[in-house]
Design a protein around this motif. Structure first.
Motif, PDB file in Angstrom:
ATOM      1  N   ARG A  90      21.493 -48.353 -25.501  1.00 40.80           N
ATOM      2  CA  ARG A  90      21.530 -46.989 -26.033  1.00 40.80           C
ATOM      3  C   ARG A  90      22.144 -47.062 -27.421  1.00 40.80           C
ATOM      4  O   ARG A  90      23.268 -47.549 -27.579  1.00 40.80           O
ATOM      5  CB  ARG A  90      22.363 -46.067 -25.141  1.00 40.80           C
ATOM      6  CG  ARG A  90      22.298 -44.599 -25.576  1.00 40.80           C
ATOM      7  CD  ARG A  90      23.246 -43.748 -24.748  1.00 40.80           C
ATOM      8  NE  ARG A  90      23.031 -42.320 -25.018  1.00 40.80           N
ATOM      9  CZ  ARG A  90      22.318 -41.521 -24.265  1.00 40.80           C
ATOM     10  NH1 ARG A  90      21.758 -41.990 -23.150  1.00 40.80           N
ATOM     11  NH2 ARG A  90      22.147 -40.254 -24.573  1.00 40.80           N
ATOM     12  N   GLN A  91      21.428 -46.577 -28.427  1.00 38.67           N
ATOM     13  CA  GLN A  91      21.933 -46.581 -29.791  1.00 38.67           C
ATOM     14  C   GLN A  91      21.148 -45.592 -30.631  1.00 38.67           C
ATOM     15  O   GLN A  91      20.168 -45.017 -30.162  1.00 38.67           O
ATOM     16  CB  GLN A  91      21.851 -47.984 -30.395  1.00 38.67           C
ATOM     17  CG  GLN A  91      20.452 -48.587 -30.360  1.00 38.67           C
ATOM     18  CD  GLN A  91      20.434 -50.010 -30.848  1.00 38.67           C
ATOM     19  OE1 GLN A  91      20.735 -50.246 -32.005  1.00 38.67           O
ATOM     20  NE2 GLN A  91      20.107 -50.947 -29.968  1.00 38.67           N
ATOM     21  N   GLN A  92      21.612 -45.387 -31.857  1.00 40.58           N
ATOM     22  CA  GLN A  92      20.925 -44.481 -32.770  1.00 40.58           C
ATOM     23  C   GLN A  92      20.103 -45.292 -33.763  1.00 40.58           C
ATOM     24  O   GLN A  92      20.551 -46.337 -34.254  1.00 40.58           O
ATOM     25  CB  GLN A  92      21.929 -43.601 -33.521  1.00 40.58           C
ATOM     26  CG  GLN A  92      22.604 -42.559 -32.640  1.00 40.58           C
ATOM     27  CD  GLN A  92      23.493 -41.613 -33.437  1.00 40.58           C
ATOM     28  OE1 GLN A  92      23.521 -41.640 -34.657  1.00 40.58           O
ATOM     29  NE2 GLN A  92      24.221 -40.761 -32.724  1.00 40.58           N
ATOM     30  N   TYR A 117      16.663 -39.106 -37.428  1.00 38.97           N
ATOM     31  CA  TYR A 117      17.538 -39.928 -36.596  1.00 38.97           C
ATOM     32  C   TYR A 117      17.250 -39.663 -35.127  1.00 38.97           C
ATOM     33  O   TYR A 117      17.003 -38.515 -34.714  1.00 38.97           O
ATOM     34  CB  TYR A 117      18.997 -39.633 -36.928  1.00 38.97           C
ATOM     35  CG  TYR A 117      19.366 -40.075 -38.319  1.00 38.97           C
ATOM     36  CD1 TYR A 117      19.881 -41.344 -38.557  1.00 38.97           C
ATOM     37  CD2 TYR A 117      19.170 -39.222 -39.407  1.00 38.97           C
ATOM     38  CE1 TYR A 117      20.205 -41.757 -39.841  1.00 38.97           C
ATOM     39  CE2 TYR A 117      19.485 -39.627 -40.702  1.00 38.97           C
ATOM     40  CZ  TYR A 117      20.000 -40.897 -40.911  1.00 38.97           C
ATOM     41  OH  TYR A 117      20.309 -41.306 -42.187  1.00 38.97           O
ATOM     42  N   PHE A 118      17.285 -40.749 -34.346  1.00 45.99           N
ATOM     43  CA  PHE A 118      16.938 -40.677 -32.938  1.00 45.99           C
ATOM     44  C   PHE A 118      17.975 -41.401 -32.086  1.00 45.99           C
ATOM     45  O   PHE A 118      18.571 -42.392 -32.506  1.00 45.99           O
ATOM     46  CB  PHE A 118      15.558 -41.316 -32.691  1.00 45.99           C
ATOM     47  CG  PHE A 118      14.428 -40.605 -33.377  1.00 45.99           C
ATOM     48  CD1 PHE A 118      13.694 -39.636 -32.716  1.00 45.99           C
ATOM     49  CD2 PHE A 118      14.111 -40.904 -34.701  1.00 45.99           C
ATOM     50  CE1 PHE A 118      12.654 -38.981 -33.367  1.00 45.99           C
ATOM     51  CE2 PHE A 118      13.080 -40.250 -35.345  1.00 45.99           C
ATOM     52  CZ  PHE A 118      12.346 -39.288 -34.681  1.00 45.99           C
ATOM     53  N   ASP A 119      18.129 -40.863 -30.897  1.00 48.39           N
ATOM     54  CA  ASP A 119      18.938 -41.518 -29.878  1.00 48.39           C
ATOM     55  C   ASP A 119      17.980 -42.349 -29.034  1.00 48.39           C
ATOM     56  O   ASP A 119      17.072 -41.797 -28.401  1.00 48.39           O
ATOM     57  CB  ASP A 119      19.654 -40.454 -29.031  1.00 48.39           C
ATOM     58  CG  ASP A 119      20.682 -41.057 -28.102  1.00 48.39           C
ATOM     59  OD1 ASP A 119      21.058 -42.224 -28.323  1.00 48.39           O
ATOM     60  OD2 ASP A 119      21.115 -40.365 -27.157  1.00 48.39           O
ATOM     61  N   LEU A 120      18.154 -43.676 -29.063  1.00 47.76           N
ATOM     62  CA  LEU A 120      17.247 -44.582 -28.354  1.00 47.76           C
ATOM     63  C   LEU A 120      17.859 -44.985 -27.020  1.00 47.76           C
ATOM     64  O   LEU A 120      19.000 -45.456 -26.959  1.00 47.76           O
ATOM     65  CB  LEU A 120      16.956 -45.818 -29.203  1.00 47.76           C
ATOM     66  CG  LEU A 120      16.010 -46.862 -28.614  1.00 47.76           C
ATOM     67  CD1 LEU A 120      15.223 -47.554 -29.735  1.00 47.76           C
ATOM     68  CD2 LEU A 120      16.748 -47.920 -27.788  1.00 47.76           C
ATOM     69  N   VAL A 149      12.733 -44.601 -24.814  1.00 45.52           N
ATOM     70  CA  VAL A 149      12.656 -43.169 -25.084  1.00 45.52           C
ATOM     71  C   VAL A 149      13.460 -42.863 -26.343  1.00 45.52           C
ATOM     72  O   VAL A 149      14.618 -43.276 -26.472  1.00 45.52           O
ATOM     73  CB  VAL A 149      13.212 -42.335 -23.899  1.00 45.52           C
ATOM     74  CG1 VAL A 149      13.157 -40.844 -24.222  1.00 45.52           C
ATOM     75  CG2 VAL A 149      12.424 -42.641 -22.621  1.00 45.52           C
ATOM     76  N   LEU A 150      12.839 -42.144 -27.291  1.00 44.42           N
ATOM     77  CA  LEU A 150      13.502 -41.733 -28.526  1.00 44.42           C
ATOM     78  C   LEU A 150      13.657 -40.211 -28.531  1.00 44.42           C
ATOM     79  O   LEU A 150      12.657 -39.486 -28.453  1.00 44.42           O
ATOM     80  CB  LEU A 150      12.698 -42.177 -29.755  1.00 44.42           C
ATOM     81  CG  LEU A 150      12.590 -43.682 -30.008  1.00 44.42           C
ATOM     82  CD1 LEU A 150      11.711 -43.938 -31.220  1.00 44.42           C
ATOM     83  CD2 LEU A 150      13.957 -44.295 -30.215  1.00 44.42           C
TER      84      LEU A 150
END
Length: 300
Positions: A61-63, A74-77, A94-95
């Motif tokens: 989990r990262q941005q 910007y997305f949270d992956l 999932v983004l």
């Protein structure tokens, strides 16, 4: 079902090539679905290969920042490995678009930095108190004016710095701000200096609320009035002494007129009365007393 999701969903095979992506992922990448299938993770997401490798070790989990519609978003992956038993056959990624959240976060950070810069250089005492009345922040002016090191103030209750006989009225003011959400302006308060002396302040206090309107903390501004109060005291003393001087001068003038009247009558007595020895001595003593009284009025 995947096409109805607002989040971009990618399915990669074990070699990190795209097997499937939903409509949100197509909009994000800007090309049609057929062209995107079989592309590698690195071709779709900067550093995608390393992210997929991290997913293969148990999830990640990262941005990430991707360019979409000629702007950075910007997305949270979030990713998870796809397994059949112990055999790895792919990855699900999932983004979630967090660009607006990040912009708000950056604006908040900038606002906090501006407040910190303003507070750290302000010529007045600025502090924050939590709902219990404990200090969570004091600016450098606190130490400059009150002498207490800042590191010794955080976590301490405000009552430790006010005079004991002011506790009740200070507690009432604190509750008005905390419970009734009132804004306090020009409230007089006395705080204890590190050397034990008293400092006089005018306080303005305001409740800080979160996005839902709930109480968060109190921000206070303390304006030091000690020097002003001392000047006022000096002015009052000067005015008082001036009034006493005026009064004394008036009394001396009236008393001197009285003495002069007595002196005049003694002179007339000397002229109209035969000069007996006893009478003359008594008149001399009276005249001496008059001279003494005149000297005292002159001093007044």
């Amino acid at each position: 079902m995947l096409d109805n999701m607002q989040d971009a969903v990618f399915v990669f095979d074990r070699n990190q090539r795209v097997l499937e992506l939903n409509r949100a992922a197509v909009r994000l990448t800007g090309q049609n679905q057929k062209k995107r299938v079989a592309l590698t993770a690195d071709q779709l997401i900067p550093g995608g290969s390393d992210m997929i490798a991290a997913i293969g070790k148990g999830g990640a989990r990262q941005q990430v920042c991707l360019r979409s519609d000629q702007q950075d978003r910007y997305f949270d992956l979030v990713g998870t490995p796809l397994k059949h038993g112990e055999r790895l056959f792919g990855y699900l990624v999932v983004l979630r678009d967090i660009s607006e959240y990040r912009a708000t976060e950056l604006a908040l950070a900038e606002s906090e930095q501006q407040f910190k810069s303003l507070s750290e250089n302000a010529p007045i005492v600025i502090c924050n108190m939590d709902p219990q009345g404990d200090f969570t922040y004091v600016n450098p002016e606190w130490k400059h004016i009150l002498g207490h090191p800042r590191e010794n103030v955080g976590g301490r209750h405000y009552t430790e710095f006010v005079l004991p006989y002011n506790l009740e009225e200070n507690a009432e003011a604190f509750l008005k701000v905390r419970d009734d959400m009132e804004i306090l302006s020009g409230f007089p308060i006395k705080l204890i200096h590190a050397n034990g002396s008293r400092r006089f302040f005018s306080v303005s206090a305001s409740p800080n609320q979160d996005t839902e309107g709930n109480f968060n903390y109190i921000i206070c501004l303390f304006k030091d009035l000690t020097g002003e109060r001392e000047l006022q005291a000096q002015l009052f003393q000067s005015q008082k002494m001036e009034a006493v001087g005026t009064l004394a001068g008036g009394i001396a003038h009236d008393f001197n007129n009285l003495l002069m009247g007595i002196q005049a009558n003694i002179s007339l007595v000397r002229m109209e009365t035969s000069q007996g020895k006893i009478c003359s001595e008594r008149l001399d003593r009276i005249e001496c007393q008059i001279q003494t009284g005149a000297s005292l009025t002159h001093q007044l």
